[in-house]
Design a protein around this motif. Structure first.
Motif, mmCIF file in Angstrom:
data_model
loop_
_atom_site.group_PDB
_atom_site.id
_atom_site.type_symbol
_atom_site.label_atom_id
_atom_site.label_comp_id
_atom_site.label_asym_id
_atom_site.label_seq_id
_atom_site.Cartn_x
_atom_site.Cartn_y
_atom_site.Cartn_z
ATOM 1 N N ILE A 137 112.669 40.015 -10.505
ATOM 2 C CA ILE A 137 113.566 40.947 -11.208
ATOM 3 C C ILE A 137 114.888 41.071 -10.469
ATOM 4 N N ASP A 138 114.806 41.221 -9.153
ATOM 5 C CA ASP A 138 116.023 41.415 -8.360
ATOM 6 C C ASP A 138 115.840 40.728 -6.997
ATOM 7 N N PRO A 139 116.562 39.614 -6.764
ATOM 8 C CA PRO A 139 116.356 38.862 -5.503
ATOM 9 C C PRO A 139 116.737 39.652 -4.242
ATOM 10 N N ARG A 140 117.397 40.794 -4.399
ATOM 11 C CA ARG A 140 117.763 41.584 -3.209
ATOM 12 C C ARG A 140 116.529 42.101 -2.470
ATOM 13 N N TRP A 141 115.363 42.069 -3.146
ATOM 14 C CA TRP A 141 114.151 42.568 -2.500
ATOM 15 C C TRP A 141 113.376 41.465 -1.781
ATOM 16 N N ARG B 196 112.459 48.082 -7.354
ATOM 17 C CA ARG B 196 112.322 48.887 -6.143
ATOM 18 C C ARG B 196 110.897 49.395 -5.980
ATOM 19 N N MET B 197 110.320 49.905 -7.070
ATOM 20 C CA MET B 197 108.951 50.415 -6.983
ATOM 21 C C MET B 197 107.960 49.286 -6.709
ATOM 22 N N LEU B 198 108.206 48.137 -7.311
ATOM 23 C CA LEU B 198 107.308 46.997 -7.060
ATOM 24 C C LEU B 198 107.381 46.559 -5.600
ATOM 25 N N ALA B 199 108.605 46.575 -5.052
ATOM 26 C CA ALA B 199 108.768 46.229 -3.633
ATOM 27 C C ALA B 199 108.030 47.233 -2.750
ATOM 28 N N TYR B 200 108.137 48.491 -3.129
ATOM 29 C CA TYR B 200 107.451 49.553 -2.383
ATOM 30 C C TYR B 200 105.928 49.362 -2.437
ATOM 31 N N LEU B 201 105.435 49.063 -3.634
ATOM 32 C CA LEU B 201 103.990 48.851 -3.787
ATOM 33 C C LEU B 201 103.534 47.625 -2.995
ATOM 34 N N ALA B 202 104.387 46.608 -2.978
ATOM 35 C CA ALA B 202 104.042 45.398 -2.218
ATOM 36 C C ALA B 202 103.862 45.727 -0.737
ATOM 37 N N ILE B 203 104.740 46.574 -0.225
ATOM 38 C CA ILE B 203 104.668 46.934 1.202
ATOM 39 C C ILE B 203 103.423 47.779 1.483
ATOM 40 N N HIS B 204 103.078 48.644 0.540
ATOM 41 C CA HIS B 204 102.008 49.612 0.811
ATOM 42 C C HIS B 204 100.656 49.229 0.233
ATOM 43 N N GLU B 205 100.583 48.130 -0.454
ATOM 44 C CA GLU B 205 99.301 47.713 -1.026
ATOM 45 C C GLU B 205 98.402 47.148 0.078
ATOM 46 N N ASP B 206 97.170 47.621 0.112
ATOM 47 C CA ASP B 206 96.245 47.156 1.149
ATOM 48 C C ASP B 206 95.821 45.703 0.931
ATOM 49 N N ARG B 207 95.617 45.340 -0.346
ATOM 50 C CA ARG B 207 95.158 43.967 -0.636
ATOM 51 C C ARG B 207 96.353 43.021 -0.655
ATOM 52 N N ASP C 202 96.716 39.946 -1.710
ATOM 53 C CA ASP C 202 96.982 39.179 -2.936
ATOM 54 C C ASP C 202 97.759 40.011 -3.954
ATOM 55 N N LEU C 203 97.363 41.289 -4.069
ATOM 56 C CA LEU C 203 98.088 42.178 -4.977
ATOM 57 C C LEU C 203 99.504 42.427 -4.481
ATOM 58 N N ALA C 204 99.619 42.586 -3.157
ATOM 59 C CA ALA C 204 100.937 42.822 -2.548
ATOM 60 C C ALA C 204 101.865 41.641 -2.828
ATOM 61 N N ALA C 205 101.327 40.423 -2.696
ATOM 62 C CA ALA C 205 102.138 39.229 -2.942
ATOM 63 C C ALA C 205 102.580 39.168 -4.397
ATOM 64 N N GLN C 206 101.669 39.567 -5.277
ATOM 65 C CA GLN C 206 101.989 39.591 -6.706
ATOM 66 C C GLN C 206 103.132 40.578 -6.982
ATOM 67 N N ASP C 207 103.036 41.768 -6.385
ATOM 68 C CA ASP C 207 104.095 42.770 -6.561
ATOM 69 C C ASP C 207 105.427 42.261 -6.014
ATOM 70 N N ALA C 208 105.352 41.643 -4.824
ATOM 71 C CA ALA C 208 106.589 41.144 -4.203
ATOM 72 C C ALA C 208 107.226 40.071 -5.073
ATOM 73 N N ASP C 209 106.395 39.171 -5.616
ATOM 74 C CA ASP C 209 106.927 38.116 -6.488
ATOM 75 C C ASP C 209 107.618 38.711 -7.709
ATOM 76 N N ARG D 10 114.287 48.907 4.682
ATOM 77 C CA ARG D 10 112.972 49.555 4.557
ATOM 78 C C ARG D 10 113.134 51.075 4.523
ATOM 79 N N PHE D 11 114.019 51.584 5.390
ATOM 80 C CA PHE D 11 114.239 53.029 5.475
ATOM 81 C C PHE D 11 114.798 53.559 4.154
ATOM 82 N N ASP D 12 115.760 52.835 3.605
ATOM 83 C CA ASP D 12 116.342 53.239 2.321
ATOM 84 C C ASP D 12 115.279 53.242 1.230
ATOM 85 N N LEU D 13 114.453 52.201 1.224
ATOM 86 C CA LEU D 13 113.408 52.093 0.209
ATOM 87 C C LEU D 13 112.420 53.255 0.327
#
Lengths: 540, 105
Positions: free
Chosen positions: A175-179, A150-161, A163-170, A279-282
């Motif tokens: 870890i959990d395909p629900r994200w 959940r935190m990684l998904a959140y960071l992915a959404i809010h990361e300015d860069r 490439d880093l966001a994509a890394q977090d999302a991956d 998104r709202f829940d996250l």
């Protein structure tokens, strides 16, 4: 016995309170207290005392609010009113403590944060770092160590860069395909503000989205839109075509085969979900986890959540309706359009609902003349119903009703800021003058304390309705359809004149500090003691 | 409105009681019982009337063991204005809520 005890206690209470009242009111307090001796009945005695306490408290509050507001008044009139300077100081200190005590109230702190965010231009710029978290790297390390998807998904959404966001999302999706829906946000970030070649990862993310949730129309819409925009952008960058006008752009879109195929799949998909609820829940969960109480930033973050291309939906709908080859085909196409429009009408945002109604209306209007007579009345009723809904005002009336409260909170925030800086400047001058007392500094400080207290009280009361709405919106049981309009009421915040200048909050702070210092200097200069006269030597 | 004094029912009730015996000095508690007003209502009215010079006040001479009590009476100008306002109010059908005569001190 009872009467004596009550009488004694009441008198002590009244006399105790009388010490805090100004001299002009003390006579009346003494008069009320003196009547206690004449009352026989204990209950009446108690009623009388309570009435008197009420009056004294009312006077005290009035004096603290108004008197402290004009703290200088206490200072200047101390002698006439019979109030010692010590009492004036005690009142000023009490007022300051009460004012600072408001910061203990969560709703007050929230109101101040909203007002500060309003002044902070950065929070309006749709930058996605919505919580103002200063240490995303620390959060990222912790989230990876604890496998917190959940935190990684959140960071992915809010990361300015990206490439880093994509890394977090991956990482989050591994870890959990629900994200996987996080890719939906990244796709739009990857396709906007292209300065060079578009990010080709977007096509990969769109594919992942489609594979994860193949029933969702939005995943096809985003794919269609992204692919077409990538193609067009590449053509422009390669110089194969000039930057076309809007009409030319749309016409070319409908002529694009991959786009048409994706749109067809979107219109036939059985559900429509643009991931607003997810998104709202996250956002709410992470805000709760981080202890962040900045609803305006959360609102802006939610408002920046991407929507599928509504122009594409509208264009495709008109295209298939106008290109039906024969009546049975037309009926089939209208049914497809209506079904898609009805699904879109169940979306979470008013804007998507509006577009959904528009699409469905076009379908119903085409279908009505071709329908059986028995169905025509039903279709007619549905058309009227949708048209009425379409013309209804979008947006919440609460926002307008509370607009004045927002202005008051913002003004009070500025006053509190100003008062705090004035006090700080007074303290600095006091120290700079080697702790020498100054009447002018005293007047300015007391006035600042009074202004801070008054502004705090007013801001607290004015923000109360907002705090209730935000609390309701932040409740995890509140769905996004309800929560988002509630948070949207914060849209009435925003000092337009400040916003138009696009200044950062620190700029305003420095300006206010300079103004405070200038004001203080003028006052100090005004009240400066005249130079001592030379001693007159007596001739005798 | 009379000279900055809000002519509420409670204010009129106090004026009616003061007009009943305009020359005598009255205690706050007695006025409270006669007008059936609580201290929290009565004293703000007395303060406003005094501030507007409708009332004059004085402290009674203290008896041994008892604190001196505050007393109130209409001033000459206050008497005239009170009569005028009470007459106007009565013409409009005003009937002040007063305690029965029996409970007067």
């Amino acid at each position: 016995m009872n009467q004596k005890v009550i009488c004694c206690a009441s008198q002590k209470m009244l006399h105790g309170l009388l010490c805090w009242t100004p001299a002009r009111f003390r006579e009346w307090g003494t008069a009320m207290a003196a009547e206690l001796e004449a009352i026989d009945h204990p209950v009446e005695l108690l009623h009388w005392s309570l009435g008197c306490v009420g009056i004294i408290l009312r006077q005290a509050i009035w004096n603290i609010c108004l008197g402290a507001c004009c703290g200088a008044w206490f200072w200047i009139t101390a002698k006439e009113e019979g109030i010692s300077v010590r009492n004036a100081r005690m009142i000023a200190v009490s007022a300051l403590l009460i004012a600072l005590g408001f910061f203990l109230a969560p709703s007050f702190r929230q109101g101040m944060s909203v007002a500060a965010d309003t002044l902070d231009y950065a929070s309006w710029s749709h930058r996605d770092n919505s919580t103002g978290e200063r240490e995303p790297e620390r959060l990222r390390i912790n989230a990876e160590r604890e496998r917190d998807a959940r935190m990684l998904a959140y960071l992915a959404i809010h990361e300015d860069r990206l490439d880093l966001a994509a890394q977090d999302a991956d990482h989050a999706v591994a870890i959990d395909p629900r994200w996987t829906w996080v890719y939906y946000v990244l796709i739009y970030r990857g396709t906007k503000n292209w300065s060079s070649r578009p990010n080709l990862q977007t096509a990969l993310w769109a594919k992942k989205l489609r594979e994860w949730d193949p029933q969702n129309a939005v995943n096809y819409l985003v794919d269609a839109d992204t692919n077409y925009r990538i193609t067009e952008k590449n053509q422009v960058l390669d110089g194969k075509r000039p930057r076309g006008r809007y009409v030319r752009y749309v016409d070319q879109r409908t002529g694009n085969r991959p786009w048409m195929e994706m749109m067809a799949r979107a219109f036939d998909a059985p559900k429509y979900n643009s991931y607003f609820q997810e998104r709202f829940d996250l956002e709410r969960d992470v805000a709760r986890q981080l202890g962040s109480d900045r609803p305006l930033r959360l609102t802006i973050s939610m408002m920046s959540h991407p929507l599928p291309s509504v122009i594409g939906c509208s264009r495709y709908e008109r295209f298939i309706l106008s290109n039906a080859t024969n009546p049975p085909d037309l009926v089939q196409q209208t049914r497809r359009v209506i079904a898609f429009g009805e699904r879109m009408m169940a979306a979470d945002t008013e804007f998507e609902q509006f577009i959904g109604r528009s699409v469905a209306l076009d379908g119903y209007k085409k279908l009505q003349p071709m329908a059986a007579p028995a169905d025509q009345a039903f279709l007619g009723a549905r058309i009227v119903q949708l048209e009425i809904m379409q013309h209804a005002r979008i947006g919440s009336g609460i926002t307008l009703a509370l607009a004045m409260n927002a202005r008051i909170v913002e003004t009070c925030f500025v006053l509190i800021l100003l008062a705090a800086m004035t006090m700080a400047a007074s303290a600095a001058v006091f120290i700079f003058r080697r702790m020498r007392k100054s009447r002018a500094i005293g007047i300015v400080s007391y006035a600042a304390v009074g202004i801070m207290l008054l502004a705090s009280i007013v801001a607290f009361v004015a923000y109360l309705p907002y705090s209730q709405l935000v609390a309701q919106a932040m409740d995890s049981r509140t769905p996004v359809k309800v929560g988002l309009p509630l948070l949207g009421t914060l849209g009435s915040f925003g000092m337009t004149f400040l916003y138009s200048v696009k200044a950062h909050v620190y700029g305003w702070s420095i300006l206010l500090a300079l103004l405070s210092l200038a004001g203080l200097w003028l006052v100090v200069r005004q009240f400066r003691k005249p130079p001592a006269r030379p001693a007159v030597v007596s001739a005798g | 409105m009379g000279n900055g004094i809000r002519m509420s029912r409670q204010t009129l009730a106090v004026l009616v009681r003061l007009l009943a015996e305009p020359t005598s000095w009255r205690y706050g508690y007695d006025l409270s019982r006669e007008t059936v007003l609580k201290s929290g209502t009565l004293y703000p009215i007395l303060m406003r009337l005094t501030e507007n010079s409708w009332l004059e006040t004085r402290w009674e001479e203290a008896e041994p063991g008892r604190p001196p009590r505050h007393m109130y009476r209409l001033t000459t100008s206050g008497l005239q204005q009170a009569r005028r306002f009470v007459a106007e109010a009565k013409a409009r059908g005003f009937a002040p809520q007063l305690a029965p005569e029996g409970i007067r001190a």
